[in-house]
Write an enzyme that holds these catalytic residues in place. Structure first.
Site, PDB file in Angstrom:
ATOM      1  N   LYS A   1       0.843  -1.308  -0.035  1.00 38.47           N
ATOM      2  CA  LYS A   1      -0.139  -0.120  -0.145  1.00 38.47           C
ATOM      3  C   LYS A   1       0.988   1.242  -0.033  1.00 38.47           C
ATOM      4  O   LYS A   1       1.935   1.446   0.788  1.00 38.47           O
ATOM      5  CB  LYS A   1      -0.956   0.001   1.255  1.00 38.47           C
ATOM      6  CG  LYS A   1      -1.978  -1.075   1.558  1.00 38.47           C
ATOM      7  CD  LYS A   1      -2.742  -0.936   2.669  1.00 38.47           C
ATOM      8  CE  LYS A   1      -3.744   0.224   2.712  1.00 38.47           C
ATOM      9  NZ  LYS A   1      -4.540   0.372   4.012  1.00 38.47           N
TER      10      LYS A   1
HETATM   11  O1  G3P Z   1      -6.645   1.802   5.735  1.00 37.54           O
HETATM   12  C1  G3P Z   1      -7.604   3.046   5.400  1.00 37.54           C
HETATM   13  C2  G3P Z   1      -8.773   2.769   6.198  1.00 37.54           C
HETATM   14  O2  G3P Z   1      -8.522   1.793   7.182  1.00 37.54           O
HETATM   15  C3  G3P Z   1      -9.282   4.187   6.991  1.00 37.54           C
HETATM   16  O3  G3P Z   1     -10.273   3.644   7.722  1.00 37.54           O
HETATM   17  O4  G3P Z   1     -11.655   4.224   9.515  1.00 37.54           O
HETATM   18  O5  G3P Z   1      -9.468   4.973   9.780  1.00 37.54           O
HETATM   19  O6  G3P Z   1     -11.311   6.124   8.112  1.00 37.54           O
HETATM   20  P1  G3P Z   1     -10.934   4.930   9.118  1.00 37.54           P
END
Ligand code: G3P
Length: 224
Positions: free
Chosen positions: A86
């Protein structure tokens, strides 16, 4: 083939859903790994013992320069699992993606907040694109709209990158991107739990059980 991922480093959470769903693998990010309190190698080993061979693991670089990202990506790629590297789709990240794709390493462009950003990452050869649906919504913009525009751009320009939307805070956001025909998705554990959580399901099953036992006691269907 649609790919379903869980966005977690917690092997117990993964075990619950791996038992009942065709989980393709796991996505992580530096925040998720930091929260787990475990290093990447330990986390991968624990997840692999749950998912087994065929599990695909998306792991994010933490380097900040092109050369360092490329070097880190090569080392992530060398880990003895099906690894996807990533890389944040910044200007530096896109430069790194261009170089890394020459090495035939599978790449996910992450931290995508606009369709144009995802489109550029696709042009650079990213295999997966991760728009952050809830984070976009939380800014007062339209996460689902970004995914829809990005899917349209990929189709119009015959680009083969797969959209893997991430960042969800409710089931409606999940359903909306699935209806767009995205090729993959990653779900946080609590949202995956909610997919099962319709309050009418268990009462319906309980009623069937009650009616059956009244008529046939403990006999099973084929014994009646
Ligand atoms: O890897 C990106 C994703 O996990 C972001 O999620 O919930 O931190 O916005 P969040």
């Amino acid at each position: 083939m649609f790919e379903l991922y869980l966005d977690t480093a917690d092997a117990k959470q993964v075990a619950r859903f791996n038992a009942c769903l065709p989980i393709k693998g796991i996505t992580t990010n530096p925040s998720i790994l930091a929260k787990s309190g475990k290093g990447l190698k330990q986390v991968l080993s624990e997840l692999d013992s749950v998912i087994g061979s065929g599990g695909r693991y998306h792991v994010q670089v933490v380097s900040q320069t092109v050369d360092n990202i490329v070097e880190e990506a090569k080392n992530i790629h060398k880990l003895p699992y099906d690894m996807v590297v990533k890389i944040p789709a910044t200007e530096v990240g896109l430069a790194a993606i261009k170089k890394i794709k020459a090495e035939k390493i599978t790449v996910l462009a992450t931290a995508i907040y606009s369709a144009q950003q995802g489109f550029l990452a696709a042009l650079c050869g990213a295999d997966y694109l991760a728009p952050y649906v809830n984070r976009i919504d939380a800014m007062g913009a339209n996460g689902n709209g970004v995914v829809a525009d990005l899917q349209l751009l990929l189709n119009q320009h015959h680009l083969e990158s797969k959209i893997l939307p991430a960042s969800f805070k409710n089931v409606q956001q999940v359903m909306d991107v699935l209806k767009l025909g995205v090729g993959a998705i990653t779900l946080p554990y609590d949202i995956a739990v909610q997919l099962f959580a319709h309050p009418s399901v268990q009462p319906a099953v309980d009623q069937f059980s009650h009616d059956w036992q009244e008529a046939f006691g403990s006999k099973l269907s084929f014994e009646s």
